[in-house]
Design an enzyme around this catalytic site. Sequence first.
Site, PDB file in Angstrom:
ATOM      1  N   HIS A   1      -0.804  -0.006  -8.309  1.00 22.74           N
ATOM      2  CA  HIS A   1      -1.049   0.777  -7.095  1.00 22.74           C
ATOM      3  C   HIS A   1      -0.164   0.206  -5.992  1.00 22.74           C
ATOM      4  CE1 HIS A   1      -2.883   3.113  -3.985  1.00 22.74           C
ATOM      5  NE2 HIS A   1      -3.292   2.040  -3.335  1.00 22.74           N
TER       6      HIS A   1
ATOM      7  N   ASP B   1       1.161   0.672  -2.395  1.00 18.52           N
ATOM      8  CA  ASP B   1       1.035   1.328  -1.090  1.00 18.52           C
ATOM      9  C   ASP B   1       2.403   1.500  -0.441  1.00 18.52           C
ATOM     10  OD1 ASP B   1      -1.856   1.602  -0.718  1.00 18.52           O
ATOM     11  OD2 ASP B   1      -1.881  -0.581  -0.767  1.00 18.52           O
TER      12      ASP B   1
ATOM     13  N   ASP C   1      -7.316   5.549  -4.179  1.00 15.62           N
ATOM     14  CA  ASP C   1      -7.512   4.644  -3.044  1.00 15.62           C
ATOM     15  C   ASP C   1      -7.871   5.317  -1.727  1.00 15.62           C
ATOM     16  OD1 ASP C   1      -7.719   2.031  -2.091  1.00 15.62           O
ATOM     17  OD2 ASP C   1      -5.645   1.996  -1.383  1.00 15.62           O
TER      18      ASP C   1
ATOM     19  N   HIS D   1      -2.030   6.993   2.671  1.00 19.71           N
ATOM     20  CA  HIS D   1      -3.409   6.733   3.089  1.00 19.71           C
ATOM     21  C   HIS D   1      -3.567   5.447   3.900  1.00 19.71           C
ATOM     22  CE1 HIS D   1      -2.962   4.915  -0.963  1.00 19.71           C
ATOM     23  NE2 HIS D   1      -3.722   3.942  -0.474  1.00 19.71           N
TER      24      HIS D   1
END
Length: 1026
Positions: A46, A48, A170, A419
Amino acid sequence: MMLLILFLTASALAAPQDAFFPKCGYKSCHKTKDGFINVHIVAHTHDDVGWLKTVDQYYYGSKTNIQKAGVQYILDSVMEELKRDSNRRFIYVETAFFWKWWMKQHDFVKNQVRKFVNNGQLEFIGGAWSMNDEAVTHYQSIIDQFTWGLRKLEDTFGKCGRPKVGWQIDPFGHSREMASIFAQLGFDGLLLGRIDYQDKKFRFTTRTPEMVWRSSANLGESSDLFTSVMYNTYSPPPGFCFDVLCDDEPIIDDKKSDDYNVPKRFKEFLDYVKEQRFSYATNNLIVTMGGDFTYMDANFWFKNIDKLISYGNELQKNGSKYNLIYSTPSCYLKAVHDEGEKRNLQWKVKTDDFFPYASDPNAYWTGYFTSRPTIKRFERVGNNFLQICKQLYALTDLGPEDGIDLNALREAMGVMQHHDAITGTEKEHVAHDYSRILDRGIEKCGIVVEEALNRLITNRKESELKFDSCPLLNVSQCDSTENHKTFVVTIYNPLSRNVTKYVRLPVKGSAYKVQNSEEELKVQLVPIHQGVLNIPGRESEATKELIFQDSIPALGFKSFYVSEVPGDIVSKEESVKKLDKKPILLKIDERTGMLFEITMNGKTIPLQQNFGYYRGAVGDNDSFQNRSSGAYIFRPNGTDTFTITDNATYKLYLGAHVTELHQTFSNWVTQTIKVYAKQNHVEFDWVIGPIPIDDVNGKEIISRYTTNLKSESTFYTDSNGREMLKRVRDFRPSWKLNLQETISGNYYPVTSRILLRDASNDIEMAIVTDRAQGGSSLADGELELMIHRNCMHDDAFGVGEALMEEAFGTGLVVRGSHHLVVGPYLKSDGISSYERQLLQEKVLDAWTFITPTNLSFVHYKNQYKMKYSGLTQNLPDNVQILTLEPWKGNSYLLRLEHIFEKGEDKNLSTPVSVNLKDLFTAFKLKSFKETTLGANQLLGESKRLQFRTGSSLDDLVDMYDFYEPVDEQEDENWIKGKQAYRTSEFDANDINFHVMDTLEEDTDRFQITLLPMQIRTFVIEIKRYT
């Protein structure tokens, strides 16, 4: 012979890659076993796109003192490990990072990666430029960033690069519109990470974490999307993080070693899987193996997962019923689907959303709905300009070299949807970098816009005129209008119908003349509120704003010649006590300077508006009860609201165009209430900050609107700027809510609109916002919106900073606006149509360009075009061109949307037809192909998996009471909330809600029909008019 070999090699390279490797997608899935629990192990990272570090810092792996994370190393390492074993699988999500890496790779590496994609070893999931937030993002920006990411994958890998599953693991809550977008993209399903802790417990207890989400009340079953809630968010089982960032014990399989641990480690893994099994309905379970920025040394993971699978499956010889396989989210989804078909399973249907999200009784993730309000506004402005940039590019046939400048803003906006970007949950230096990226993108697209406007206005390819967007108009500052006696104002309208635009420009003079190509316009000068003049960083001597109004053509512009003239026409302060601008009347209490009554659209109601704040909770975050309010979490330290003041000083100014009430509540809170002629709403233009730092709590600022409307605990908020969802205070439709945080637990995301209704008196009050904010109705007849916040402490959810924004050496000052509409909603002449129109005009505002000039009006008029429309006629009021942009080669992308819901308006909530052929003035359509929403697949080729549906999740709550003891108070709240949730406010409505969803096929192939809330996407081929 050598020539033949070379010829075959060249031919092979020229052919579509997936023609030689047909085993991608579902064909590449490892076989599951009937009669076994099939454990789908998903290797993932994951990554970001900015959070604690900037995008580039994450990609290159710098600033390790902040976080050890480097995406380039992850992708390098994974590709090396996939070479070792074709059974291995890996998924990747963030196209922004992948594309940055891909563009730096040698052709040898690219060919190897294509092989991985084509044989299913590497699968793209989601496929957007970034994993977007779902609360504060607008649907237009979500669609754009998916379209751009999916295009990159399609162009590079063909069908095998086409994602089938959404992967929103997420984001902090999930919207219904986002699910609808996934369905329209042609996705087969969606996997979620975070849902409310109470909801999650109930889902697992009732074995219903997998459901069919009916994501649109308007699109019906076509919006159905199979949705699964992950067991452990997206983390590996506890103790099984095989990463250089982790300390978990590896699998040691040398029996001669004293540390041999295969039986122990597999038992621990199996115990976890057995526990998970009891929460799901099928014999297929997904286990994620990865986390934030994992796999920088992928060998750690794959070597241990290989052992886990090998030794685990060996136990089948001894009777084990667990089958472990490398898998992907799509393979897992397909296995669940196939088992469901064999067993005739019916999946529960969900019709609401997953907001607000709470991770524990005292941590409601509703603060980020407002956090960093200026970046939220900047993102909205960025979308506005991107649509204008794309439209003008398409209308003027610019060359491919201009596409680079356009792409800079496309990609910047894709990053902004992340996000941890638009949400305001990033570190301060990362927020500054996001702003830098967006500012650069706007600057680059400005080059495109300037060239396009020059072509339209001068009819020449060389740029001759300069166009200043005056980016500081938000603080009433513009050098081009303040320091020039004559200038031309060009207003571009990106909407598909004419709009009436009130233009406001800061000026130094006291009288001005404004002319369009046909006539002189009426003008007004109004003093700028002292609160605006005092905004830190404002470098302007202008104390007045010039105001004029005109109609701007659809998808076009109109220019105005402005010249300073002798005289003084500045509005003077008046002594009257009301804002009267027919048909709107606002009454002011002369003792307090506050509003107390409004008349609008034939309805008169008491109305009070004031500012207040909550004090943030402060704690050490060691336990739920000690949670601090922070960037993510809104947690007041009680239920009290503290009013800024009960008395505001004020000044009133009257004029031909606008009547304004200038209010001052304190030295850090001011407001201008504006009522424009011939407009059916009231604008509340507020300036907040710097927020005083005079306690340890911080302040969370709200604007509250109080009426006597009988709203029965019910209000409505929009879902990503599109469909409206009903909210009932202290209630959730799909589980029985136990609420300890009665303020923050009733806050919802307001992307663009919040409203409440009084059915007994046929009155609706709606507020349209200029950016995403948190909002609620905490008492009947009342709406509140959080507009600014500072938090003195971190909330311990990862960002590691207090939310204390500064600018120009002091606390952040925020300027924004609310647009209020009041009127009837039950009858055919209700205000819904006006609200939709207002929403369109605020999201895609007509853009102002300034061109200083020394030419006389006559000379300018004779030399340059002053009016243009890109459409041959206005589109119907219920249709909007959502997208017009250059696509591939000589093709263009066109999207049309129906902007009304069923039942909103008697005339406009109906199917509508549009002929595309001669729609545009610059070109005519030669042909078009309809695609899925993301334009990466022909619509006729999209065949989604179908899942059988049963009863609703709401009904499950009642059924569950037969098996579990019920808390009486909890049950009473549920019954009361359910009654309000299921009560229609439209019982007296004379609008026909049962619009036919099917129509006869159009005989004209260029004629297309749109149903309420439908979006249709086309790749078009055109012939330009000479």
